[in-house]
Design an enzyme around this catalytic site. Structure first.
Site, mmCIF file in Angstrom:
data_model
loop_
_atom_site.group_PDB
_atom_site.id
_atom_site.type_symbol
_atom_site.label_atom_id
_atom_site.label_comp_id
_atom_site.label_asym_id
_atom_site.label_seq_id
_atom_site.Cartn_x
_atom_site.Cartn_y
_atom_site.Cartn_z
ATOM 1 N N CYS A 82 0.832 -1.208 0.000
ATOM 2 C CA CYS A 82 0.000 0.000 0.000
ATOM 3 C C CYS A 82 0.867 1.258 0.000
ATOM 4 C CB CYS A 82 -0.915 0.014 1.220
ATOM 5 S SG CYS A 82 -2.044 -1.393 1.329
ATOM 6 N N CYS A 85 2.118 3.255 -3.268
ATOM 7 C CA CYS A 85 1.297 4.321 -3.858
ATOM 8 C C CYS A 85 1.051 5.460 -2.871
ATOM 9 C CB CYS A 85 -0.045 3.763 -4.315
ATOM 10 S SG CYS A 85 0.031 2.661 -5.744
ATOM 11 N N HIS A 86 0.807 5.102 -1.610
ATOM 12 C CA HIS A 86 0.295 6.082 -0.651
ATOM 13 C C HIS A 86 1.318 6.580 0.359
ATOM 14 C CE1 HIS A 86 -3.745 5.375 -2.186
ATOM 15 N NE2 HIS A 86 -3.569 4.078 -2.033
ATOM 16 N N CYS A 183 -35.571 2.284 11.722
ATOM 17 C CA CYS A 183 -34.344 2.608 12.464
ATOM 18 C C CYS A 183 -34.565 3.857 13.317
ATOM 19 C CB CYS A 183 -33.187 2.864 11.507
ATOM 20 S SG CYS A 183 -32.857 1.555 10.311
ATOM 21 N N CYS A 186 -35.858 3.852 17.125
ATOM 22 C CA CYS A 186 -34.879 3.706 18.210
ATOM 23 C C CYS A 186 -33.965 4.925 18.289
ATOM 24 C CB CYS A 186 -34.020 2.460 18.000
ATOM 25 S SG CYS A 186 -34.821 0.904 18.421
ATOM 26 N N HIS A 187 -33.372 5.298 17.152
ATOM 27 C CA HIS A 187 -32.217 6.187 17.183
ATOM 28 C C HIS A 187 -32.546 7.671 17.060
ATOM 29 C CE1 HIS A 187 -29.680 2.696 17.213
ATOM 30 N NE2 HIS A 187 -30.282 2.221 16.135
ATOM 31 N N ARG A 224 -23.006 -4.154 12.156
ATOM 32 C CA ARG A 224 -23.928 -3.583 13.146
ATOM 33 C C ARG A 224 -25.302 -3.349 12.525
ATOM 34 N NH1 ARG A 224 -26.520 -3.803 16.443
ATOM 35 N NH2 ARG A 224 -26.832 -2.611 18.364
ATOM 36 N N CYS A 228 -29.018 -5.009 13.605
ATOM 37 C CA CYS A 228 -30.264 -4.273 13.834
ATOM 38 C C CYS A 228 -31.403 -4.847 13.000
ATOM 39 C CB CYS A 228 -30.064 -2.796 13.506
ATOM 40 S SG CYS A 228 -29.172 -1.871 14.779
#
Length: 267
Positions: A82, A85-86, A183, A186-187, A224, A228
């Protein structure tokens, strides 16, 4: 690749049904104003906060260290690393996680950080893509995202992402599964309330990949989201699906301005 639901995940999703059904009866679907948005970190216990704050105690740092090794390891028939290139990730990757998912012109859609890593592997290193939720992909993603820790999430600043933000919002507010839940119930409507002993968060993805005490390992945001959906008795999407990436794009948009915490620790 779709990992099977573990027994703890199955049991946990089962015991949540009664509480979720109560929430279904009390929903205003009111999006939280930007000035009132808070990271899940604010709702953690003092002990869990201390674990996240101390790199020598944060279990997620083990994945970050593995990712640093992989950053410098040759892969594929191109035998490139990696860093070829970076360069030094501590400089070149700074701020990257705060901008993903990002629009990919060649594909005409957003890609998340895991997908970008696999695109680099396939196109630059001539290596096979890493499996979703594999240790190597989680480690590389955690290492890259760690370089943005403390930086504010930009949240889909690219105008080309607007339609994908809208698609993610539609999924977030759409009733799904046998429990007919969204969703947002709840959130947005019940954040800070207790669910199975834990505080409901506002669902801001500030620390992924993160270490969950329930999982005893690092996992992605898509894992995650899948949990849910299972709790809602809805059919989860395939890892890497457009639906999950749209949800990620929307969630990062609504978390804009909050700092990156990777690797976060959550219950």
């Amino acid at each position: 690749m779709k990992p099977a639901m573990t027994k703890p995940e199955f049991v946990r999703s089962g015991v949540l049904i009664a509480v979720l059904c109560i929430m279904m009866m009390h929903s205003a679907l009111a999006e939280i104003p930007l000035a009132e948005r808070r990271s899940g970190y604010d709702l953690l216990s003092r002990q869990t906060r201390a674990m996240q704050d101390d790199d020598t105690a944060n279990p997620g740092m083990l994945w970050v260290l593995d990712g640093e090794v992989l950053w410098r390891a040759k892969a594929g028939t191109a035998e490139k690393v990696c860093a070829d290139c970076h360069g030094d990730a501590r400089e070149s990757m700074k701020g990257i996680a705060a901008r993903y998912p990002a629009f990919d012109p060649a594909r005409g859609r957003p890609v998340n950080l895991e997908q970008r890593i696999n695109i680099c592997r396939s196109e630059q290193q001539k290596a096979p893509p890493l499996a979703y939720e594999s240790k190597d992909l989680l480690s590389l993603t955690a290492y890259v995202a760690r370089q943005s820790r403390g930086m504010p999430i930009e949240g889909a600043a690219d105008e080309r992402l607007k339609s994908f933000v809208d698609a993610g919002r539609a999924l977030f507010t759409r009733r799904q599964g046998q429990l007919n839940l969204t969703c947002a119930q709840c959130h947005d409507d019940n954040w800070s309330q207790k669910l199975a002993g834990n505080s409901l968060t506002q669902a801001h993805p500030t620390g992924y990949p993160l270490y969950r005490l329930e999982w005893q390992m690092v996992g992605s945001l898509q894992r995650r989201l899948r949990n849910c959906l299972i709790g809602m008795r809805a059919e989860p999407y395939a890892y890497g699906s457009p639906e999950y990436v749209a949800l990620e794009t929307y969630l990062m948009w609504r978390a804009r301005g909050l700092p990156v915490e990777t690797p976060a620790v959550r219950p």
